[in-house]
Design a protein around this motif. Structure first.
Motif, mmCIF file in Angstrom:
data_model
loop_
_atom_site.group_PDB
_atom_site.id
_atom_site.type_symbol
_atom_site.label_atom_id
_atom_site.label_comp_id
_atom_site.label_asym_id
_atom_site.label_seq_id
_atom_site.Cartn_x
_atom_site.Cartn_y
_atom_site.Cartn_z
ATOM 1 N N LYS A 237 -5.839 2.815 73.150
ATOM 2 C CA LYS A 237 -5.594 2.518 71.730
ATOM 3 C C LYS A 237 -6.033 3.674 70.824
ATOM 4 C CE LYS A 237 -8.004 -1.265 71.890
ATOM 5 N NZ LYS A 237 -8.340 -1.186 73.326
ATOM 6 N N SER A 238 -7.247 4.172 71.066
ATOM 7 C CA SER A 238 -7.666 5.261 70.164
ATOM 8 C C SER A 238 -6.913 6.543 70.454
ATOM 9 C CB SER A 238 -9.175 5.509 70.166
ATOM 10 O OG SER A 238 -9.776 4.988 71.267
ATOM 11 N N SER A 239 -6.517 6.740 71.713
ATOM 12 C CA SER A 239 -5.680 7.904 72.014
ATOM 13 C C SER A 239 -4.368 7.806 71.233
ATOM 14 C CB SER A 239 -5.364 7.969 73.507
ATOM 15 O OG SER A 239 -6.550 7.911 74.261
ATOM 16 N N THR A 258 -17.533 3.061 74.774
ATOM 17 C CA THR A 258 -18.446 4.007 74.143
ATOM 18 C C THR A 258 -17.787 4.722 72.977
ATOM 19 O OG1 THR A 258 -17.778 5.738 75.662
ATOM 20 C CG2 THR A 258 -19.745 4.489 76.238
ATOM 21 N N THR A 259 -16.584 4.340 72.676
ATOM 22 C CA THR A 259 -15.845 5.059 71.651
ATOM 23 C C THR A 259 -16.308 4.679 70.248
ATOM 24 O OG1 THR A 259 -14.092 4.447 73.114
ATOM 25 C CG2 THR A 259 -13.519 5.883 71.306
ATOM 26 N N ARG A 260 -16.514 5.687 69.414
ATOM 27 C CA ARG A 260 -16.822 5.431 68.011
ATOM 28 C C ARG A 260 -15.664 5.972 67.185
ATOM 29 N NH1 ARG A 260 -20.290 8.658 65.894
ATOM 30 N NH2 ARG A 260 -20.199 10.114 67.629
ATOM 31 N N ILE A 282 -10.671 -2.209 67.267
ATOM 32 C CA ILE A 282 -9.986 -1.536 68.360
ATOM 33 C C ILE A 282 -10.957 -1.370 69.522
ATOM 34 C CG2 ILE A 282 -9.172 0.753 69.051
ATOM 35 C CD1 ILE A 282 -7.450 0.827 66.652
ATOM 36 N N HIS A 283 -12.209 -1.272 69.195
ATOM 37 C CA HIS A 283 -13.197 -1.107 70.265
ATOM 38 C C HIS A 283 -14.141 -2.261 70.324
ATOM 39 C CE1 HIS A 283 -11.542 2.677 70.864
ATOM 40 N NE2 HIS A 283 -11.609 2.896 69.578
ATOM 41 N N LYS A 284 -14.490 -2.594 71.513
ATOM 42 C CA LYS A 284 -15.474 -3.655 71.639
ATOM 43 C C LYS A 284 -16.829 -3.073 71.283
ATOM 44 C CE LYS A 284 -16.083 -2.988 76.601
ATOM 45 N NZ LYS A 284 -17.377 -2.356 76.568
HETATM 46 ZN ZN ZN Z 1 -10.961 3.983 72.589
#
Ligand code: ZN
Ligand code: GDP
Length: 463
Positions: A237-239, A258-260, A282-284
């Motif tokens: 998703k973040s990509s 671990t994505t911020r 988008i991130h847990k």
């Molecule tokens: Zn992500």
């Protein structure tokens, strides 16, 4: 015929707040040159030709010390934004100098402009009408080239011309009704007038209906398309967001969760401004993989006009994937099948069945494949009727205009129903006049002071 006499002279910083290469201070009003004279060392601005830029220094008249090196644009009434005398001081000394210059101008007797007051003067001095003033606001806020074009079109006066034309038509038929009321003894006049009223009501109604049809797309262009990107952790998703942003605003890592992200609210996709809904979601935020999803995605999906579901082609469908596919069944949606560069593990047959007629786009965001197709699909979903924003093609984007058009349309319904019920012409006339007034509120031909204050207060200072 003076256009400036009723107003005092106003000043404000016209560039956005904050540190920039250059700041512009705008001064408008009758006393502009008088106010600037003691502050400007250089040519006498009152004597230079109009629409010239003049080099000089701003000095503090008390101490004689130089505050900043500046360029002063001189624009004499009436060919200016406000139709008043305008001087714009381009200074480059940063925040401190800008504020100091503004203070000096105020100490010479200018008043600090209220938000939108320059544009309000352009309206009050008759240079632009209300819908054009609102277009200025839309321009300032425009999010994509496409929304900009719509605003420019409106600024150009295309909506105003159409509305004015409709009002003129109504006025002519109202004049006819007056004739009828003055000579009630002629029966055929009454019949003719009724027929004319009905025809006009239908004609104007058709134009309004046409305009209102553009409102939905107009709203998307103006406010953005609320978009939710949903999917399990680590599907990409973040990509995807990064790709859409065309720059690395979100930070992607290999470790799930671990994505911020610190990302912008809007993404421009094929001219459509996407307003991202719940990007934090988008991130847990905790490690329980199954938990994130469902609750939070459900909320994001409910709030969205468009749902982009990202799936991982290199893993079999999970129960969470299936749940998401069901949750978004009623939404406008696009399915992204990502990681197609890896060996396929997902059952395509099952996905197709769950997806129904939703478009499935295969991507490898890692290898930059398929994202163009996604952009094309989003553009297609919302602009498949092919909007034209060229000259003469009018689109309504503004909630106030849409509201007034709906009321005007209602008034026309009343006209037609009244005629059908055999109501006397002078009663039908009241509804037709109401329609005429409502349309006039769009262009500001019938406006109230409170409306003006409310509208222009939404502007930023300096505009
Ligand atoms: Zn992500
Ligand atoms: P999110 O948790 O859904 O936002 O997923 P991310 O965008 O953070 O991506 C998770 C991991 O998958 C990262 O290591 C990405 O580099 C990787 N990834 C994203 N797209 C692809 C793809 O198309 N192919 C492959 N092989 N890896 C990808």
């Amino acid at each position: 015929m003076s256009t400036t006499s009723e107003f005092d002279t106003i000043a404000a910083v016209a560039t956005p707040p904050g540190e920039g290469g250059i700041s512009i201070i705008r001064i408008s009003g009758e006393r502009t040159f008088e106010i600037v004279a003691p502050l400007f060392k250089g040519k006498s601005l009152a004597d230079v030709a109009s629409h010239t830029i003049n080099y000089g220094h701003i000095i503090d008249p008390e101490t004689g010390s130089e505050v900043d090196e500046v360029m002063a644009s001189v624009m004499r009434a009436p060919k200016t934004y406000t139709r008043e005398d305008v001087v714009e001081i381009n200074c480059h000394g940063g925040l401190m100098a800008t504020n100091q210059i503004l203070q000096l101008i105020l100490s010479q007797g200018a008043r600090l402009a209220e938000p939108g007051e320059f544009t309000k003067r352009a309206f009050l001095n008759g240079r632009i009408d209300l819908s054009q003033a609102e277009a200025v606001m839309d321009l300032i806020r425009a999010k994509t080239d496409r929304s900009m074009k719509v605003a420019l079109n409106q600024l150009d006066g295309n909506l105003s011309r159409l509305i004015k034309h409709l009002r003129q038509d109504i006025l002519e038929v109202l004049a006819q009704v007056e004739v009828n009321i003055d000579y009630p003894e002629y029966d055929d006049v009454e019949t003719m007038t009724t027929k004319l009223l009905l025809e006009k009501a239908q004609e104007v109604q058709a134009s309004i209906t046409q305009l209102l049809k553009t409102a939905k797309q107009g709203k998307v262009l103006r406010d953005g398309l609320a978009t939710a990107i949903v999917g399990r952790p680590n599907v990409g998703k973040s990509s995807l967001l990064n790709e859409l942003l065309h720059e690395d605003k979100a930070i992607v890592t290999d470790v799930a969760g671990t994505t911020r992200d610190v990302i912008e609210e809007y993404v421009n996709v094929g001219g459509v401004p996407l307003k991202l809904v719940d990007t934090a979601g988008i991130h847990k935020t905790d490690d329980t993989v199954e938990k994130i999803g469902v609750e939070r995605s459900k909320k994001a999906i409910a709030a969205a006009d468009l749902v982009v579901l990202v799936l991982n082609a290199s893993e079999p469908l999970t129960s969470e994937d299936r749940q998401l596919l069901t949750d978004m069944a009623d939404e406008k949606r696009i399915i992204i099948l990502n990681k197609t560069d890896l060996p396929l593990q997902l059952d395509l047959g099952e996905l197709q069945q769950l997806a129904g007629d939703t478009k499935i786009i295969q991507t490898s965001i890692l290898q930059n494949k398929g994202v163009d197709q996604l952009e094309a699909e989003i553009s297609h979903l919302f602009f498949d009727v092919g909007i034209e924003t060229g000259r003469g093609n009018v689109m309504v984007t503004n909630a106030r205009h849409i509201g007034l058009l709906n009321q005007a349309s209602q008034a026309l319904d009343d006209v037609m129903n009244g005629i059908a019920a055999g109501m006397p012409v002078d009663l039908v006339q009241i509804d037709m006049t109401r329609c005429w007034n409502l349309l006039g509120e769009i262009t500001g031909d019938s406006y109230q002071d409170e409306l003006l204050d409310q509208l222009f207060s939404q502007f930023c200072v300096g505009k």
